[in-house]
Motif scaffolding. Structure first.
Motif, PDB file in Angstrom:
ATOM      1  N   TYR A   1      17.694  72.002  11.446  1.00  0.00           N
ATOM      2  CA  TYR A   1      16.770  72.682  12.354  1.00  0.00           C
ATOM      3  C   TYR A   1      17.498  73.344  13.513  1.00  0.00           C
ATOM      4  O   TYR A   1      17.082  74.399  13.993  1.00  0.00           O
ATOM      5  N   ALA A   2      18.587  72.758  13.975  1.00  0.00           N
ATOM      6  CA  ALA A   2      19.381  73.397  15.030  1.00  0.00           C
ATOM      7  C   ALA A   2      19.982  74.710  14.523  1.00  0.00           C
ATOM      8  O   ALA A   2      19.998  75.716  15.255  1.00  0.00           O
TER       9      ALA A   2
ATOM     10  N   LEU B   1      12.179  68.492  13.320  1.00  0.00           N
ATOM     11  CA  LEU B   1      13.132  68.288  14.412  1.00  0.00           C
ATOM     12  C   LEU B   1      12.739  67.064  15.228  1.00  0.00           C
ATOM     13  O   LEU B   1      13.581  66.214  15.536  1.00  0.00           O
TER      14      LEU B   1
ATOM     15  N   PHE C   1      19.173  78.396  15.936  1.00  0.00           N
ATOM     16  CA  PHE C   1      20.298  79.223  16.352  1.00  0.00           C
ATOM     17  C   PHE C   1      20.235  80.604  15.700  1.00  0.00           C
ATOM     18  O   PHE C   1      20.386  81.630  16.376  1.00  0.00           O
TER      19      PHE C   1
ATOM     20  N   VAL D   1      18.229  67.196  11.820  1.00  0.00           N
ATOM     21  CA  VAL D   1      18.371  67.794  13.151  1.00  0.00           C
ATOM     22  C   VAL D   1      19.389  68.936  13.104  1.00  0.00           C
ATOM     23  O   VAL D   1      19.188  69.991  13.712  1.00  0.00           O
ATOM     24  N   ALA D   2      20.463  68.759  12.349  1.00  0.00           N
ATOM     25  CA  ALA D   2      21.463  69.823  12.220  1.00  0.00           C
ATOM     26  C   ALA D   2      20.881  71.043  11.519  1.00  0.00           C
ATOM     27  O   ALA D   2      21.134  72.186  11.928  1.00  0.00           O
TER      28      ALA D   2
END
Length: 90
Positions: free
Chosen positions: A72-73, A30, A77, A69-70
């Motif tokens: 890991y987001a 991230l 979540f 990043v998406a």
């Protein structure tokens, strides 16, 4: 000025490396992805300003960084959702 136009932007190389390693390396991916986005943006600005090479690498670094990043987001979540559900069940 002519020598600088044929030069590959160093930040574009760094952005590509950061983007790829962000996808591969767990836990710190991230942070690496965020750094890759920053380096990509700076590289694209310098390439446009000075006419340097490396635009493709900067774009590839930006894409791979955004993907990491998406990913890991989404992982964060889902962990928060599972933790919330587990707390409500217990």
């Amino acid at each position: 000025m002519e020598a600088q136009q044929n030069q590959v932007n160093g930040k574009s190389i760094a952005a590509l490396v950061l983007g790829i390693t962000a996808i591969i390396i767990p836990y710190v991916g991230l942070i690496l992805g965020i750094l890759g986005i920053i380096f990509s943006k700076k590289a694209l600005n310098e390439i446009a300003q000075y006419g340097q090479q490396g635009r493709g690498m900067a774009i590839a670094g930006l894409v791979t960084s955004i993907i990491s990043v998406a990913i890991y987001a989404l992982i964060i979540f889902f962990i928060v959702i599972v933790a919330g559900v587990a707390a409500n069940l217990g």
